[in-house]
Scaffold this active site. Structure first.
Site, PDB file in Angstrom:
ATOM      1  NE  ARG A   4       5.554  -4.280  13.972  1.00  0.00           N
ATOM      2  CZ  ARG A   4       6.774  -4.352  13.448  1.00  0.00           C
ATOM      3  NH1 ARG A   4       7.682  -5.154  13.966  1.00  0.00           N
ATOM      4  NH2 ARG A   4       7.097  -3.614  12.405  1.00  0.00           N
ATOM      5  NE  ARG A  62       9.449   0.887  14.016  1.00  0.00           N
ATOM      6  CZ  ARG A  62       9.567  -0.363  13.598  1.00  0.00           C
ATOM      7  NH1 ARG A  62       8.542  -0.971  13.048  1.00  0.00           N
ATOM      8  NH2 ARG A  62      10.704  -0.999  13.724  1.00  0.00           N
ATOM      9  CD  GLU A  85      15.017  -3.051  15.435  1.00  0.00           C
ATOM     10  OE1 GLU A  85      14.303  -2.506  14.594  1.00  0.00           O
ATOM     11  OE2 GLU A  85      15.087  -4.272  15.580  1.00  0.00           O
ATOM     12  CB  ALA A 102       2.629 -16.004   9.332  1.00  0.00           C
ATOM     13  CB  SER A 119       5.104 -18.459   0.756  1.00  0.00           C
ATOM     14  OG  SER A 119       5.307 -17.434  -0.197  1.00  0.00           O
ATOM     15  CB  SER A 171       6.303  -8.030  13.153  1.00  0.00           C
ATOM     16  OG  SER A 171       5.624  -8.698  12.138  1.00  0.00           O
ATOM     17  CG  HIS A 191      10.311   2.225   9.790  1.00  0.00           C
ATOM     18  ND1 HIS A 191      11.409   3.052   9.862  1.00  0.00           N
ATOM     19  CD2 HIS A 191      10.679   1.051  10.361  1.00  0.00           C
ATOM     20  CE1 HIS A 191      12.396   2.394  10.460  1.00  0.00           C
ATOM     21  NE2 HIS A 191      11.979   1.180  10.771  1.00  0.00           N
ATOM     22  N   GLY A 226      15.941  -5.373  10.776  1.00  0.00           N
ATOM     23  CA  GLY A 226      16.435  -5.284  12.159  1.00  0.00           C
ATOM     24  C   GLY A 226      16.614  -6.633  12.814  1.00  0.00           C
TER      25      GLY A 226
HETATM   26  P1  FAD Z   1       4.522 -11.684   4.585  1.00  0.00           P
HETATM   27  O1  FAD Z   1       5.892 -12.030   4.958  1.00  0.00           O
HETATM   28  O2  FAD Z   1       4.229 -10.390   4.054  1.00  0.00           O
HETATM   29  O3  FAD Z   1       3.943 -12.834   3.672  1.00  0.00           O
HETATM   30  C1  FAD Z   1       2.678 -12.699   3.070  1.00  0.00           C
HETATM   31  C2  FAD Z   1       2.565 -13.724   1.964  1.00  0.00           C
HETATM   32  O4  FAD Z   1       1.229 -13.797   1.504  1.00  0.00           O
HETATM   33  C3  FAD Z   1       3.405 -13.415   0.749  1.00  0.00           C
HETATM   34  O5  FAD Z   1       3.981 -14.622   0.322  1.00  0.00           O
HETATM   35  C4  FAD Z   1       2.385 -12.920  -0.281  1.00  0.00           C
HETATM   36  O6  FAD Z   1       2.768 -13.096  -1.611  1.00  0.00           O
HETATM   37  C5  FAD Z   1       1.203 -13.804   0.090  1.00  0.00           C
HETATM   38  N1  FAD Z   1      -0.103 -13.312  -0.329  1.00  0.00           N
HETATM   39  C6  FAD Z   1      -0.688 -12.139  -0.009  1.00  0.00           C
HETATM   40  N2  FAD Z   1      -1.908 -12.069  -0.556  1.00  0.00           N
HETATM   41  C7  FAD Z   1      -2.110 -13.223  -1.231  1.00  0.00           C
HETATM   42  C8  FAD Z   1      -3.175 -13.740  -2.020  1.00  0.00           C
HETATM   43  N3  FAD Z   1      -4.301 -13.055  -2.263  1.00  0.00           N
HETATM   44  N4  FAD Z   1      -3.033 -14.964  -2.568  1.00  0.00           N
HETATM   45  C9  FAD Z   1      -1.892 -15.690  -2.389  1.00  0.00           C
HETATM   46  N5  FAD Z   1      -0.851 -15.240  -1.666  1.00  0.00           N
HETATM   47  C10 FAD Z   1      -0.963 -14.023  -1.085  1.00  0.00           C
HETATM   48  N6  FAD Z   1       9.458  -7.143  11.606  1.00  0.00           N
HETATM   49  C11 FAD Z   1      10.279  -7.573  12.585  1.00  0.00           C
HETATM   50  O7  FAD Z   1       9.832  -8.202  13.538  1.00  0.00           O
HETATM   51  N7  FAD Z   1      11.621  -7.296  12.505  1.00  0.00           N
HETATM   52  C12 FAD Z   1      12.171  -6.604  11.475  1.00  0.00           C
HETATM   53  O8  FAD Z   1      13.365  -6.418  11.438  1.00  0.00           O
HETATM   54  C13 FAD Z   1      11.313  -6.136  10.446  1.00  0.00           C
HETATM   55  N8  FAD Z   1      11.811  -5.401   9.421  1.00  0.00           N
HETATM   56  C14 FAD Z   1      10.971  -5.064   8.392  1.00  0.00           C
HETATM   57  C15 FAD Z   1      11.495  -4.405   7.282  1.00  0.00           C
HETATM   58  C16 FAD Z   1      10.700  -4.130   6.199  1.00  0.00           C
HETATM   59  C17 FAD Z   1      11.257  -3.422   5.008  1.00  0.00           C
HETATM   60  C18 FAD Z   1       9.332  -4.513   6.222  1.00  0.00           C
HETATM   61  C19 FAD Z   1       8.440  -4.222   5.047  1.00  0.00           C
HETATM   62  C20 FAD Z   1       8.796  -5.126   7.334  1.00  0.00           C
HETATM   63  C21 FAD Z   1       9.604  -5.415   8.419  1.00  0.00           C
HETATM   64  N9  FAD Z   1       9.103  -6.063   9.546  1.00  0.00           N
HETATM   65  C22 FAD Z   1       9.946  -6.466  10.540  1.00  0.00           C
HETATM   66  C23 FAD Z   1       7.728  -6.534   9.579  1.00  0.00           C
HETATM   67  C24 FAD Z   1       7.714  -8.026   9.224  1.00  0.00           C
HETATM   68  O9  FAD Z   1       8.673  -8.269   8.218  1.00  0.00           O
HETATM   69  C25 FAD Z   1       6.368  -8.483   8.719  1.00  0.00           C
HETATM   70  O10 FAD Z   1       5.354  -8.029   9.572  1.00  0.00           O
HETATM   71  C26 FAD Z   1       6.333 -10.000   8.682  1.00  0.00           C
HETATM   72  O11 FAD Z   1       7.406 -10.482   7.905  1.00  0.00           O
HETATM   73  C27 FAD Z   1       5.017 -10.467   8.117  1.00  0.00           C
HETATM   74  O12 FAD Z   1       5.098 -11.852   7.894  1.00  0.00           O
HETATM   75  P2  FAD Z   1       3.829 -12.587   7.304  1.00  0.00           P
HETATM   76  O13 FAD Z   1       4.230 -13.982   7.094  1.00  0.00           O
HETATM   77  O14 FAD Z   1       2.664 -12.292   8.145  1.00  0.00           O
HETATM   78  O15 FAD Z   1       3.560 -11.857   5.905  1.00  0.00           O
HETATM   79  C1  SIN Z   2      13.662  -2.065  11.160  1.00  0.00           C
HETATM   80  O1  SIN Z   2      14.649  -2.773  10.957  1.00  0.00           O
HETATM   81  O2  SIN Z   2      13.722  -0.858  11.427  1.00  0.00           O
HETATM   82  C2  SIN Z   2      12.322  -2.672  11.072  1.00  0.00           C
HETATM   83  C3  SIN Z   2      12.044  -3.402  12.304  1.00  0.00           C
HETATM   84  C4  SIN Z   2      10.585  -3.695  12.449  1.00  0.00           C
HETATM   85  O3  SIN Z   2       9.762  -3.317  11.623  1.00  0.00           O
HETATM   86  O4  SIN Z   2      10.259  -4.317  13.459  1.00  0.00           O
END
Ligand code: FAD
Ligand code: SIN
Length: 522
Positions: free
Chosen positions: A384, A288, A116, A14, A11, A389, A241, A49
């Site tokens: 990346r 990065r 960035e 994506a 959740s 992302s 990072h 960011g």
């Molecule tokens: P997530 O948002 O990680 O969601 C994964 C979901 O899957 C969660 O709900 C989790 O509980 C669930 N899940 C996992 N395994 C299971 C399972 N076995 N069963 C049931 N549920 C499960 N990217 C940017 O583009 N810009 C930014 O500014 C940025 N800043 C960031 C800052 C931080 C601190 C971090 C950690 C990352 C950052 N990123 C950023 C990267 C970006 O946030 C992530 O790559 C992106 O949000 C991933 O989205 P997602 O939906 O793929 O996964």
């Molecule tokens: C950050 O805010 O530095 C994270 C941005 C990212 O992971 O894309």
């Protein structure tokens, strides 16, 4: 057993984006989201960011964003994918706005844009320094307005259900039919039979003890897909990072956004020297991989555990407006950013590789899609570009949605066997799980870090084999628990990272192996 048209695992941005789009389009169809923690817990929630989108075509252009992405990816991006993602950015941003996400604007009403590392222009749309929190809030609000979405928090997907589980003449090879799911509150494992399954399980940060990722980032989706024999690619490209807050006690380390360097902060070594201009003409705003590798080199030279991020020359008033959360977190740790330099160190942050998908988000298994950080689309190549992302997740959620609009759902006529845990017992082996987890994380930190070599990688594989056997034995004997399944998944993911590192014979982007440097004689 739950029967649904669409099963979404995860959740974050994506999973929720796809769920909202498909539920809006087909109100008569059912969407089930399972998520292993509270509904908002995800990497998305912590994104700081922002989202890289070309919103101002006068100053910026698609061409520049494409060029920056390709440069960061160090020759390994799929150029067609890069063009598609960048060009679709503005439309996907419009949708986020329609769902109620708020992004900062300047006094003229235009988006206030951040910068960035690796970006040649100001193009990062953001909500202060808590962009992900705002996106997650808006998406969940929309999810709850849609009656055909059921969201199941604290439900852990253990394994995909594929043709391997079923003996029926109608079963198709290499096809997914849903997942086995553990209700974490009752300990009960049940089947979710789905016409279409989306893995949106996020990243793998926890494989390394020191990470910017929250505890959910254990690579479950990648491990499930791998066990189901889907193709997994580019796992060697773990992104570190450069600026996680140095905190010896913390497991998950607080991130100091790259946008702070975009705002003018300097990196200094322990002697106070601003070292980034020595490594790259873009200094603190190099991509990065370059900044993390440069810090690693400074740390090796000095033997110190961290470098510093210096914000003391910046306007405190403006800093607080742009980065209120970072200011607060530093303040709580007695770091006065007006006077003190912030101790920072690289930490595992993002996985550029993952489950291989095509432009429609299809994996190599039928009825199985992957989106977001768990997928490997070809956008990021070897590294990346910052803030690409969230953009990638939005664009691919849309592509998967479009695919489902054009294609009928398959009919699954046969039954799916129940979860079989005959012969297993409830074990209280927390110590075994904790010990193996600590060992795994230490192994990855020490042998599979920013700079790798073949000797350490081979040693890592050998040691991992021992952990693997122990964990598999425990898994076979025990009633499943989240901690055990996560450990099992992390062992699978670690294996993929190490093996694919050994397979890569040249250094690119975020992958650096000191044995791959050509020795020039004479
Ligand atoms: P997530 O948002 O990680 O969601 C994964 C979901 O899957 C969660 O709900 C989790 O509980 C669930 N899940 C996992 N395994 C299971 C399972 N076995 N069963 C049931 N549920 C499960 N990217 C940017 O583009 N810009 C930014 O500014 C940025 N800043 C960031 C800052 C931080 C601190 C971090 C950690 C990352 C950052 N990123 C950023 C990267 C970006 O946030 C992530 O790559 C992106 O949000 C991933 O989205 P997602 O939906 O793929 O996964
Ligand atoms: C950050 O805010 O530095 C994270 C941005 C990212 O992971 O894309």
């Amino acid at each position: 057993m739950i029967v649904t048209n669409y099963l979404v695992i995860g959740s974050g941005i994506a999973g929720l984006t796809f769920a909202v789009k498909i539920a809006e389009k087909f109100p008569e169809r059912k969407v089930v989201i399972v998520t292993k923690d509270s509904e908002d817990e995800s990497n998305t929630k912590y994104a700081q960011g922002g989202v890289a989108v070309v919103s101002d075509q006068d100053q910026d252009s698609f061409k520049k964003h494409i060029k920056d992405t390709l440069r960061a990816g160090d020759g390994l991006c799929n150029e067609e994918v890069v063009k598609m993602v960048v060009k679709e950015g503005p439309e996907r941003l419009e949708e986020l706005l329609l769902w109620g996400a708020n992004f900062d604007k300047d006094s003229s009403g235009a988006f206030s844009l951040g910068k960035e590392g690796g970006h040649s222009e100001y193009r990062i749309i953001h909500h202060k320094d808590v962009t992900g929190f705002e996106i997650e809030r808006a998406l969940l609000k929309r999810v709850h307005q849609l009656e055909n979405i059921e969201i199941l928090p604290y439900h852990f997907a253990i394994d995909l259900i594929t043709d391997h589980h079923i003996t029926d003449e109608n079963v198709k090879p290499e096809t997914c039919y849903g997942a086995y799911v553990l209700n974490q509150k009752t300990g009960y494992v049940f089947r979710i039979k789905a016409d279409s399954t989306l893995l949106a399980t996020g990243g793998v940060g926890k494989v390394y003890g020191h990470t910017t990722n929250p505890a959910i980032a254990t690579g479950d989706g990648i491990a499930m897909a791998y066990r189901a024999k889907a193709r997994i690619k580019d796992m060697e490209f773990v992104q570190f990072h450069p600026t996680a807050l140095y905190d010896v006690e913390a497991g998950s380390s607080f991130l100091i956004s790259e946008a702070v360097r975009g705002f003018g902060a300097y990196l200094r070594n322990i002697k106070g020297h601003r070292f980034m201009p020595d490594y790259d003409e873009r200094a603190e705003l190099a991509s990065r991989d370059i900044v993390s590798q440069s810090i690693d080199s400074e740390l090796k030279k000095s033997g110190e555990p961290h470098v510093y991020l210096d914000c003391t020359h910046l306007s405190l008033k403006d800093f607080k407006v742009h980065f209120p959360n970072i200011y607060k977190e530093c303040f709580n740790r007695h770091i006065d950013i007006e006077k003190d330099w912030i101790p920072v160190v690289p930490a595992s942050h993002y996985l550029c590789g993952g489950i291989k998908v095509n432009k429609k988000g299809k994996t190599t298994i039928k009825n199985l899609f992957a989106c977001g950080e768990c997928s490997r689309t070809g956008l990021h190549g070897a590294n990346r570009l910052a803030s690409n992302s969230l953009l990638e997740a939005l664009v691919y959620a849309h592509n998967i949605y479009k695919y489902h609009c054009k294609n009928d759902l398959p009919e699954i006529k046969f039954d799916i066997p129940k979860w079989n845990d005959d012969g297993t017992v409830i074990t209280e082996e927390h110590i075994l799980i904790q010990h193996n987890l600590r060992e795994l994380q230490a192994l990855m930190r020490d042998y599979v870090g920013i700079v790798r070599n073949n000797r350490r990688l081979k040693k890592a594989i050998k040691r991992l084999d021992v952990i693997y056997q122990e964990v598999e034995d425990l898994y076979r004997e025990s009633k499943v628990t989240t901690a055990l399944c996560e450990l099992r998944n992390m062992v699978n993911v670690a294996h993929l990272i190490i093996q694919q590192s050994l397979d890569r014979k040249e250094n690119r982007g975020g992958y650096f192996n000191s044995d791959n440097i050509e020795v020039v004689v004479g």
